[in-house]
Design a protein around this motif. Structure first.
Motif, PDB file in Angstrom:
ATOM      1  N   ARG A 131       0.762  -1.223   0.119  1.00  0.00           N
ATOM      2  CA  ARG A 131      -0.037  -0.092   0.258  1.00  0.00           C
ATOM      3  C   ARG A 131       1.007   1.225   0.036  1.00  0.00           C
ATOM      4  N   TRP A 132       1.993   1.165   0.748  1.00  0.00           N
ATOM      5  CA  TRP A 132       2.805   2.374   0.821  1.00  0.00           C
ATOM      6  C   TRP A 132       3.628   2.481  -0.525  1.00  0.00           C
ATOM      7  N   LEU A 133       3.768   1.193  -1.102  1.00  0.00           N
ATOM      8  CA  LEU A 133       4.729   1.391  -2.247  1.00  0.00           C
ATOM      9  C   LEU A 133       3.738   2.199  -3.526  1.00  0.00           C
ATOM     10  N   VAL A 134       2.547   1.665  -3.579  1.00  0.00           N
ATOM     11  CA  VAL A 134       1.562   2.225  -4.510  1.00  0.00           C
ATOM     12  C   VAL A 134       1.560   3.523  -4.316  1.00  0.00           C
ATOM     13  N   LEU A 135       1.250   4.087  -2.993  1.00  0.00           N
ATOM     14  CA  LEU A 135       1.165   5.439  -2.951  1.00  0.00           C
ATOM     15  C   LEU A 135       2.255   6.248  -3.330  1.00  0.00           C
TER      16      LEU A 135
ATOM     17  N   VAL B  23       2.219   6.662  -6.833  1.00  0.00           N
ATOM     18  CA  VAL B  23       1.261   7.666  -7.190  1.00  0.00           C
ATOM     19  C   VAL B  23       1.659   9.053  -7.103  1.00  0.00           C
ATOM     20  N   VAL B  24       2.311   9.410  -5.992  1.00  0.00           N
ATOM     21  CA  VAL B  24       2.632  10.940  -5.577  1.00  0.00           C
ATOM     22  C   VAL B  24       3.745  10.953  -6.510  1.00  0.00           C
ATOM     23  N   ALA B  25       4.761  10.212  -6.735  1.00  0.00           N
ATOM     24  CA  ALA B  25       5.803  10.240  -7.586  1.00  0.00           C
ATOM     25  C   ALA B  25       5.396  10.653  -9.221  1.00  0.00           C
ATOM     26  N   ALA B  26       4.503   9.949  -9.501  1.00  0.00           N
ATOM     27  CA  ALA B  26       3.850  10.008 -10.901  1.00  0.00           C
ATOM     28  C   ALA B  26       3.186  11.503 -11.087  1.00  0.00           C
ATOM     29  N   ILE B  27       2.455  11.904 -10.098  1.00  0.00           N
ATOM     30  CA  ILE B  27       1.905  13.255  -9.881  1.00  0.00           C
ATOM     31  C   ILE B  27       3.119  14.431  -9.835  1.00  0.00           C
ATOM     32  N   VAL B  28       4.114  14.117  -9.224  1.00  0.00           N
ATOM     33  CA  VAL B  28       5.062  15.397  -9.303  1.00  0.00           C
ATOM     34  C   VAL B  28       5.533  15.257 -10.475  1.00  0.00           C
ATOM     35  N   VAL B  29       6.345  14.165 -11.096  1.00  0.00           N
ATOM     36  CA  VAL B  29       6.869  14.267 -12.429  1.00  0.00           C
ATOM     37  C   VAL B  29       5.875  14.804 -13.556  1.00  0.00           C
ATOM     38  N   SER B  30       4.539  14.244 -13.392  1.00  0.00           N
ATOM     39  CA  SER B  30       3.820  14.896 -14.686  1.00  0.00           C
ATOM     40  C   SER B  30       3.520  16.588 -14.309  1.00  0.00           C
ATOM     41  N   THR B  31       3.349  16.863 -13.255  1.00  0.00           N
ATOM     42  CA  THR B  31       3.195  18.295 -12.787  1.00  0.00           C
ATOM     43  C   THR B  31       4.633  18.947 -13.435  1.00  0.00           C
ATOM     44  N   ARG B  32       5.633  18.476 -13.244  1.00  0.00           N
ATOM     45  CA  ARG B  32       7.046  19.330 -13.813  1.00  0.00           C
ATOM     46  C   ARG B  32       6.828  19.318 -15.291  1.00  0.00           C
TER      47      ARG B  32
END
Length: 263
Positions: free
Chosen positions: A17-21, A24-33
C-alpha cells in the motif's frame, strides 16, 4: 496468558500500500513538472475567467436564426448518418470478432485489430484525415463519426454475441439449419435489445462529438463556433454554446424515452 494482536493488514500488504502511494505521488510530481504550470497564470486565472464570463453574457439570441440553426441541424444529420453507417460497418466486424461464431484465428485477429484501430483514433483526428481526402464539409464529418464509432459498436456487439445462451443455437445447428437461419433465429433475438441499446447510446455520444468537428472543417455547429471565436464575438459564442448544450440535453431525453419504449 498471551494476548494476540489483531492487525488489518499483513506487513507485506502494508508495504504494498505504501509502495503504491509512493508511486502515485511520484507520478503526480513528475507529470506536474512536465506540464509546466506557470504560477502567475494560475493566480490570474480567476480574474480572467470572470472577464470571459462578462463577455459571454448576455448572449446574442438573434444570431441563432442567422448562423446557428442550420449548422445545428447539420450536426444532427452528421451524428445520425454517421451512426447508421457505423452500424452497417460494425455488424460484419462484430460477427468476425465473436469467438463462438468465427473459428478462424486470422479472421479473429483482423477483426480485433479493426476494432482497436477505430477506438484508438479520436474523432477529430479522423475528421482531419477525411478533410484532407474529401475536402471540408459534412461528408468528412459523417465518415469521421462512422469510423470512430465502428470500434465502439463492434466491440460491444461482439461481446453480446459471445454471451448468448447457446441452447437454441445448438438446437438449430442439430437440425441442419443454414448459417443465416442460425444467426437470425438463434443469435438475433438474444442480441437485439443490446444492439438497440448500443445504437442509441452511440448516437447520443455522436451528437456530442459531431458538435466540435466543425473546428477542423468537417461541418456542423463547430464551424459557427469557430467563426465566432475567430472574430471575438463572445455574445455569439455564448449563443452557440447554449445551443449545443440544449441539443445535448434534448438528445439525452429522446434516447431515454426511446429506450423505455423499445428495450
Amino acid at each position: 496468558m498471551t494476548h494476540r494482536r489483531l492487525e488489518r493488514f499483513t506487513p507485506m500488504e502494508r508495504f504494498s500500500r505504501w509502495l503504491v502511494l509512493l508511486i502515485v505521488v511520484a507520478a503526480i510530481v513528475v507529470s506536474t513538472r512536465h506540464v509546466q504550470i506557470i504560477p502567475e497564470f494560475l493566480a490570474d486565472a480567476p480574474s480572467q475567467m470572470l472577464d470571459l464570463l462578462n463577455r459571454l453574457w448576455p448572449p446574442d439570441l438573434s444570431y441563432y436564426q442567422q448562423g446557428v440553426h442550420e449548422a445545428l441541424m447539420e450536426t444532427l444529420h452528421i451524428a445520425s448518418l454517421g451512426t447508421i453507417l457505423a452500424l452497417i460497418l460494425a455488424l460484419p466486424v462484430a460477427l468476425c470478432s465473436a469467438r463462438n461464431i468465427t473459428s478462424n484465428p486470422i479472421l479473429l485477429v483482423f477483426a480485433k485489430l479493426v476494432l482497436v484501430s477505430s477506438r484508438s483514433v479520436n474523432s477529430l483526428v479522423w475528421a482531419l484525415l477525411f478533410v484532407a481526402v474529401f475536402g471540408p464539409g459534412t461528408l468528412a464529418g459523417v465518415l469521421a463519426i462512422a469510423f470512430r464509432s465502428v470500434g465502439f459498436v463492434g466491440k460491444l456487439l461482439g461481446e453480446a454475441l459471445e454471451e448468448v445462451h447457446m441452447g437454441s443455437v445448438e438446437a438449430l445447428k442439430a437440425t441442419g439449419a443454414p448459417a443465416t437461419s442460425v444467426l437470425l433465429k438463434g443469435y438475433w433475438p438474444q442480441v437485439k435489445p443490446a444492439l438497440w441499446s448500443i445504437a442509441l447510446f452511440r448516437w447520443d455520444i455522436n451528437v456530442r462529438e459531431s458538435a466540435v468537428l466543425g473546428l477542423v472543417g468537417a461541418g456542423g455547429i463547430g464551424i459557427a463556433l469557430n467563426n465566432a471565436l475567430n472574430t471575438f464575438y463572445w455574445d455569439k459564442v455564448s449563443t452557440v454554446l447554449l445551443s449545443i448544450f440544449a441539443v445535448v440535453i434534448a438528445a439525452e431525453l429522446v434516447v431515454t424515452q426511446i429506450r423505455k419504449r423499445i428495450i
